[in-house]
Enzyme design. Structure first.
Site, short mmCIF file in Angstrom:
data_model
loop_
_atom_site.label_atom_id
_atom_site.label_comp_id
_atom_site.label_asym_id
_atom_site.label_seq_id
_atom_site.Cartn_x
_atom_site.Cartn_y
_atom_site.Cartn_z
N ASN A 1 -5.60 -4.38 -6.52
CA ASN A 1 -6.71 -3.77 -6.06
C ASN A 1 -6.94 -2.15 -5.57
O ASN A 1 -7.69 -1.71 -5.59
CB ASN A 1 -7.08 -4.44 -4.36
CG ASN A 1 -7.60 -4.01 -3.94
OD1 ASN A 1 -9.36 -3.32 -3.25
ND2 ASN A 1 -7.66 -3.60 -2.56
N TYR B 1 -12.75 7.78 -13.94
CA TYR B 1 -13.35 7.15 -13.21
C TYR B 1 -13.57 6.07 -13.79
O TYR B 1 -12.94 4.47 -13.99
CB TYR B 1 -13.38 6.77 -12.04
CG TYR B 1 -13.76 5.59 -10.74
CD1 TYR B 1 -13.04 5.21 -10.11
CD2 TYR B 1 -15.20 4.96 -11.12
CE1 TYR B 1 -13.37 4.19 -9.13
CE2 TYR B 1 -14.44 3.81 -10.13
CZ TYR B 1 -13.73 3.21 -9.28
OH TYR B 1 -14.16 2.47 -8.89
N LYS C 1 -11.40 1.79 -15.21
CA LYS C 1 -12.44 0.94 -15.01
C LYS C 1 -12.85 0.10 -16.45
O LYS C 1 -12.42 -1.16 -16.41
CB LYS C 1 -13.35 1.12 -13.80
CG LYS C 1 -13.04 1.49 -12.92
CD LYS C 1 -11.62 0.20 -11.87
CE LYS C 1 -11.08 0.63 -10.62
NZ LYS C 1 -10.44 -0.03 -9.79
N VAL D 1 1.55 1.89 -6.86
CA VAL D 1 0.68 2.20 -7.96
C VAL D 1 1.52 2.73 -9.03
O VAL D 1 1.79 1.75 -10.35
CB VAL D 1 0.08 1.53 -7.45
CG1 VAL D 1 -0.03 0.19 -6.78
CG2 VAL D 1 -1.36 1.73 -7.68
N ASP E 1 0.89 -1.51 -0.16
CA ASP E 1 0.46 0.25 0.06
C ASP E 1 1.18 1.45 0.26
O ASP E 1 1.82 1.13 0.34
CB ASP E 1 -0.82 -0.32 0.92
CG ASP E 1 -2.13 0.84 0.23
OD1 ASP E 1 -3.25 0.04 1.45
OD2 ASP E 1 -2.24 2.73 1.08
N1 LIG Z 1 -16.17 1.14 -2.06
C1 LIG Z 1 -16.65 0.92 -3.11
O1 LIG Z 1 -17.56 1.68 -3.49
C2 LIG Z 1 -16.01 -0.12 -4.71
C3 LIG Z 1 -16.94 -0.14 -5.82
C4 LIG Z 1 -16.26 -0.50 -7.07
C5 LIG Z 1 -14.76 -0.70 -7.08
N2 LIG Z 1 -13.83 -0.36 -5.70
C6 LIG Z 1 -13.00 -0.69 -6.49
O2 LIG Z 1 -12.30 -1.52 -5.21
C7 LIG Z 1 -10.89 -1.08 -4.74
C8 LIG Z 1 -10.26 -1.57 -3.33
O3 LIG Z 1 -10.86 0.31 -2.79
P1 LIG Z 1 -11.35 -0.32 -1.41
O4 LIG Z 1 -13.36 0.07 -2.18
O5 LIG Z 1 -11.52 -0.66 -0.24
O6 LIG Z 1 -11.10 1.52 -0.84
P2 LIG Z 1 -10.06 2.17 0.41
O7 LIG Z 1 -10.04 3.38 -0.29
O8 LIG Z 1 -10.63 1.60 1.54
O9 LIG Z 1 -8.67 1.52 -0.43
C9 LIG Z 1 -7.98 1.58 -1.60
C10 LIG Z 1 -6.41 1.32 -1.10
O10 LIG Z 1 -6.03 1.53 -1.58
C11 LIG Z 1 -5.13 2.31 -1.21
N3 LIG Z 1 -4.09 3.05 -2.66
C12 LIG Z 1 -4.78 4.71 -2.74
N4 LIG Z 1 -3.71 4.82 -4.11
C13 LIG Z 1 -2.86 4.31 -3.69
C14 LIG Z 1 -1.59 3.95 -4.98
N5 LIG Z 1 -1.31 4.82 -5.82
N6 LIG Z 1 -0.64 3.73 -4.44
C15 LIG Z 1 -1.27 1.89 -3.55
N7 LIG Z 1 -2.47 2.48 -3.07
C16 LIG Z 1 -2.59 2.70 -2.72
C17 LIG Z 1 -5.23 3.43 -0.85
O11 LIG Z 1 -4.14 3.63 0.49
C18 LIG Z 1 -6.15 2.29 0.15
O12 LIG Z 1 -5.41 1.52 1.25
C19 LIG Z 1 -10.27 -0.03 -5.66
O13 LIG Z 1 -9.87 0.02 -6.96
C20 LIG Z 1 -11.78 0.82 -6.30
O14 LIG Z 1 -11.63 1.11 -7.51
C21 LIG Z 1 -14.67 0.02 -4.85
#
Ligand SMILES: NC(=O)c1ccc[n+]([C@@H]2O[C@H](COP(=O)([O-])OP(=O)(O)OC[C@H]3O[C@@H](n4cnc5c(N)ncnc54)[C@H](O)[C@@H]3O)[C@@H](O)[C@H]2O)c1
Length: 253
Positions: free
Chosen positions: A89, A155, A159, A63, A36
């Site tokens: 992720n 976004y 995606k 990332v 992370d």
């Molecule tokens: N939560 C939702 O409703 C939802 C819906 C669809 C898709 N997603 C996708 O799920 C995935 C996970 O997101 P989440 O909802 O668990 O969010 P979250 O914010 O709780 O977790 C995301 C993590 O990614 C890390 N992060 C952010 N930028 C980064 C970078 N440049 N390099 C490395 N790490 C980085 C953050 O520090 C965090 O720990 C994402 O790809 C998001 O687009 C989320």
């Protein structure tokens, strides 16, 4: 245990879905690189796994940075000897802006994190998987990876591109023992809202049309269970697929 002695890298694993995936994989016997941008958060997750009898190492990774991606995969190999599972992720939201209001800097950042990071991590993992004749990739896309109504232009496009990468990678390496699938989560209870700033009023209002029919918000653990299925041999015949995990949100339209 479904992942006994497998070596897994999970990006964005300090929070939300990534944290749940890392913890579940470790519980199922995998050695996990908890990667992370937020190293302190990753360390808390890795420490928690190690304290409960699992095996994990925290790695600081942006990332969007090529060197960081390479270090992340290299660490899996140096710490645990190989790589079996890559979970892309890490991701960030946009500010719901429609294309007429997209800011170039924001667009680049979202693509660097959500899309280019995924490409680079897979590219780095492929030679390891080819040599083994085996490997699994799980990309966390989004329902915004096939619907135009769930976020802003940046976004949504980032995606959709992850879905494209998933299908292309699954197809290209289908006879090399490598599988690449994606999960398209619907609204899930995580910290991703904290990545949204200066929300575009018009764009956000438009997305409300479809948000109004969300059956329920999911928990990160529910996404982790799908990620476990896709990482394990239970899904041996599933490749190049995008699995919606959204309580049926997108089933109706
Ligand atoms: N939560 C939702 O409703 C939802 C819906 C669809 C898709 N997603 C996708 O799920 C995935 C996970 O997101 P989440 O909802 O668990 O969010 P979250 O914010 O709780 O977790 C995301 C993590 O990614 C890390 N992060 C952010 N930028 C980064 C970078 N440049 N390099 C490395 N790490 C980085 C953050 O520090 C965090 O720990 C994402 O790809 C998001 O687009 C989320």
């Amino acid at each position: 245990m479904h992942l006994q002695d497998k070596v897994a890298v999970v990006t964005g694993a300090a929070s939300g879905m990534g944290k749940s995936i890392a913890e579940l994989y470790a519980k199922e016997g995998a050695k996990v690189i908890v990667s992370d941008l937020n190293f302190e958060g990753a360390k808390v997750v890795a420490d928690g796994i190690n304290e409960s009898g699992g095996i994990a190492t925290a790695v600081k990774t942006n990332v969007a940075d090529l060197n960081d991606i390479n270090t992340m995969i290299d660490t899996a190999v140096s710490e645990y000897g190989t790589l079996d599972i890559l979970v892309n992720n890490a991701g960030i939201m946009d500010n719901m802006a429609p294309i007429g209001d997209v800011d170039d800097q924001k667009w680049d950042l979202i693509f660097d994190v959500n899309t280019k990071g995924v490409m680079r991590a897979i590219r780095k993992a492929i030679p390891i998987f080819l040599e083994k004749g085996k490997g699994v990739i799980v990309n966390i896309a989004s329902t915004g990876g096939f619907s135009g109504a769930h976020a802003g232009a940046a976004y949504t496009a980032s995606k959709h591109a992850v879905v494209g990468i998933t299908k292309n990678t699954g197809f290209m390496y289908a006879q090399k023992g490598i599988r690449c699938n994606a999960i398209a989560p619907g609204a899930t209870m995580t910290n991703i809202g904290s990545t949204m700033a200066n929300v575009d009023e018009f764009g956000a209002l438009r997305t409300k049309v479809t948000q109004g029919v969300i059956p329920r918000v999911g928990q990160p653990e529910e996404i982790a269970k799908v990620a476990l299925f896709l990482a394990s041999d239970e899904s041996s015949f599933v490749n190049g697929a995008v699995i919606a995990a959204d309580a049926g949100w997108t089933a109706g339209f």
